[in-house]
Motif scaffolding. Structure first.
Motif, mmCIF file in Angstrom:
data_model
loop_
_atom_site.group_PDB
_atom_site.id
_atom_site.type_symbol
_atom_site.label_atom_id
_atom_site.label_comp_id
_atom_site.label_asym_id
_atom_site.label_seq_id
_atom_site.Cartn_x
_atom_site.Cartn_y
_atom_site.Cartn_z
ATOM 1 N N THR A 1 0.338 1.608 -2.210
ATOM 2 C CA THR A 1 1.584 1.069 -2.745
ATOM 3 C C THR A 1 2.181 1.997 -3.802
ATOM 4 N N ASP B 1 5.833 3.791 -3.447
ATOM 5 C CA ASP B 1 6.844 3.667 -4.496
ATOM 6 C C ASP B 1 7.414 5.033 -4.875
ATOM 7 N N ARG C 1 8.821 1.828 1.989
ATOM 8 C CA ARG C 1 8.008 0.623 2.013
ATOM 9 C C ARG C 1 6.586 0.985 2.433
ATOM 10 N N ALA C 2 5.617 0.234 1.925
ATOM 11 C CA ALA C 2 4.208 0.540 2.189
ATOM 12 C C ALA C 2 3.886 0.658 3.675
#
Length: 200
Positions: free
Chosen positions: A35, A39, A44-45
Motif C-alpha cells: 500500500t 501510494d 491503487r494497490a
C-alpha cells in the motif's frame, strides 16, 4: 521519486518499481508495504498485483535493477580510465563510482545496500546471481593489482574485497549530505583503502 531508466512501453510498471525503490530505501524491507508503494506510485494497490505476483517478487526485481545500476555505473567509470592505469587507481575509481551511484544517483542502488541483509532466503537466492557479477569486478581489480605490483600480495584478496564492499554498502546507513560532502567521504574512503592495499 526514485531515479531509474524508463521503459516507454510500460510506464505503470516503471512507476511501481521506482516507487518500491524509494520506499525500500527509506523504510527498509520489513516496514515496506504494498500500500505504501502504491501510494507513492499514485496507483491503487490492486495495480501492483497486476504487474507483480507478490511483495517479494517486486522487491526482488528492485534489488536486481539496483545491482545492475551499480555495476553499470562502476563499469563505465572503469572503462573511462586510460589503458595501463594501475589497478589500485582503478580500485579508487570504483570506490568513487560506487558511492556516487548509491548515495546520489539511484534509489534502486540505495535500496540494495540498505536491504540486502533483511531479505528472506528465497529472495536473496534470486538476486544472488547479479550480486556475483558485481563481486567479479572487484575480484578482478584486486587480482590485477596483486599481479601488477600496486596491491600487496600478503593480504587475502577475498577478505579485502568483502571488507571494501561491505564498508561502501554501509555508507547509506550513516552518511548525510547535511554533515559532510560526498567528495570528502569519497576521498576518505579512497585514502583508507589505498593505505591498506598499497604495496610497499
Amino acid at each position: 521519486m526514485a531515479r531509474s531508466a524508463k521503459n516507454p512501453g510500460n510506464a505503470s510498471r516503471d512507476r511501481i518499481l521506482a516507487a518500491a525503490a524509494s520506499v525500500l530505501s527509506e523504510k527498509g524491507y520489513s516496514a515496506t508495504r504494498l500500500t505504501d508503494i502504491a501510494d507513492v506510485a499514485e496507483l491503487r494497490a490492486p495495480a501492483v498485483y497486476y504487474y507483480f505476483a507478490s511483495r517479494e517478487a517486486l522487491v526482488a526485481e528492485v534489488m536486481i535493477v539496483g545491482q545492475q545500476w551499480v555495476r553499470k555505473h562502476v563499469t563505465e567509470a572503469l572503462d573511462r580510465l586510460s589503458p595501463g592505469t594501475p589497478a589500485l587507481d582503478r580500485v579508487c575509481a570504483a570506490i568513487d563510482a560506487h558511492l556516487r551511484v548509491e548515495l546520489e544517483l539511484s534509489d534502486f542502488a540505495t535500496a540494495v545496500t540498505r536491504n540486502a541483509g533483511q531479505l528472506p532466503l528465497d529472495v536473496r537466492t534470486r538476486v544472488g546471481h547479479e550480486s556475483a557479477h558485481y563481486h567479479a569486478i572487484w575480484r578482478t581489480l584486486i587480482a590485477d593489482g596483486q599481479a601488477d605490483g600496486s596491491i600487496r600480495t600478503d593480504i587475502d584478496p577475498r577478505s579485502a574485497r568483502m571488507l571494501i564492499i561491505g564498508a561502501l554498502n554501509w555508507a547509506p546507513e550513516w552518511w548525510s549530505p547535511a554533515r559532510q560532502s560526498i567528495t570528502v567521504l569519497i576521498s576518505t574512503a579512497q585514502s583508507f583503502v589505498r593505505a591498506g592495499l598499497a604495496a610497499h
